[in-house]
Scaffold this motif. Sequence first.
Motif, mmCIF file in Angstrom:
data_model
loop_
_atom_site.group_PDB
_atom_site.id
_atom_site.type_symbol
_atom_site.label_atom_id
_atom_site.label_comp_id
_atom_site.label_asym_id
_atom_site.label_seq_id
_atom_site.Cartn_x
_atom_site.Cartn_y
_atom_site.Cartn_z
ATOM 1 N N HIS A 188 0.799 -1.218 0.000
ATOM 2 C CA HIS A 188 0.000 0.000 0.000
ATOM 3 C C HIS A 188 0.834 1.272 0.000
ATOM 4 O O HIS A 188 0.424 2.280 -0.566
ATOM 5 N N ARG B 41 -7.719 4.809 -0.233
ATOM 6 C CA ARG B 41 -7.687 3.447 0.319
ATOM 7 C C ARG B 41 -6.256 3.023 0.641
ATOM 8 O O ARG B 41 -6.001 2.394 1.680
ATOM 9 N N TYR C 12 -5.244 4.760 3.751
ATOM 10 C CA TYR C 12 -5.941 4.148 4.886
ATOM 11 C C TYR C 12 -5.245 2.848 5.296
ATOM 12 O O TYR C 12 -4.958 2.634 6.472
ATOM 13 N N HIS C 13 -4.979 1.995 4.322
ATOM 14 C CA HIS C 13 -4.384 0.687 4.633
ATOM 15 C C HIS C 13 -2.930 0.782 5.080
ATOM 16 O O HIS C 13 -2.426 -0.153 5.711
ATOM 17 N N TYR D 126 -19.376 5.264 -0.872
ATOM 18 C CA TYR D 126 -18.162 4.577 -0.426
ATOM 19 C C TYR D 126 -17.156 5.560 0.151
ATOM 20 O O TYR D 126 -16.484 5.257 1.140
ATOM 21 N N LEU E 151 -15.569 5.282 3.835
ATOM 22 C CA LEU E 151 -14.128 5.264 4.105
ATOM 23 C C LEU E 151 -13.703 6.448 4.967
ATOM 24 O O LEU E 151 -12.862 6.295 5.865
ATOM 25 N N THR F 167 -12.017 6.127 8.559
ATOM 26 C CA THR F 167 -10.757 6.837 8.804
ATOM 27 C C THR F 167 -10.851 7.675 10.072
ATOM 28 O O THR F 167 -9.947 7.654 10.914
#
Length: 115
Positions: free
Chosen positions: A32, A58, A61-62, A85, A89, A93
């Motif tokens: 990521h 994303r 985030y990951h 979405y 997210l 977060t």
Amino acid sequence: MNLETLPWTAGEATAPAVRWERATYLFDSGDHVSAARLLAELADAEPDATAVRLLLARAYYHSAQLGRAESVLRELLERTPSDGYAHLLLGRTLQRRSRHDEAAPHLRLASALGS
């Protein structure tokens, strides 16, 4: 399989489609941080590409780059406030940042929008 023989792993990728393919490969492989680096460059080059920005958020985030994820998601939601979405997210977060009161409206919106 030798990864060096794949076209998106050899040398510097210049075409946006090739960079996107490489970034999604890195993301799907669990790298990521590298995916985020590549997606950030791609997002700068393609400012209207919503899919790039969402995958960038994303990846942030990951990789626990939560401040960056929040910034990208807030910018996305300014452009497309009906993206369920993105609300989901952003809510997740904010929860990871222990900002539960701020997360709640985004999670409710995500649920109402079917995400």
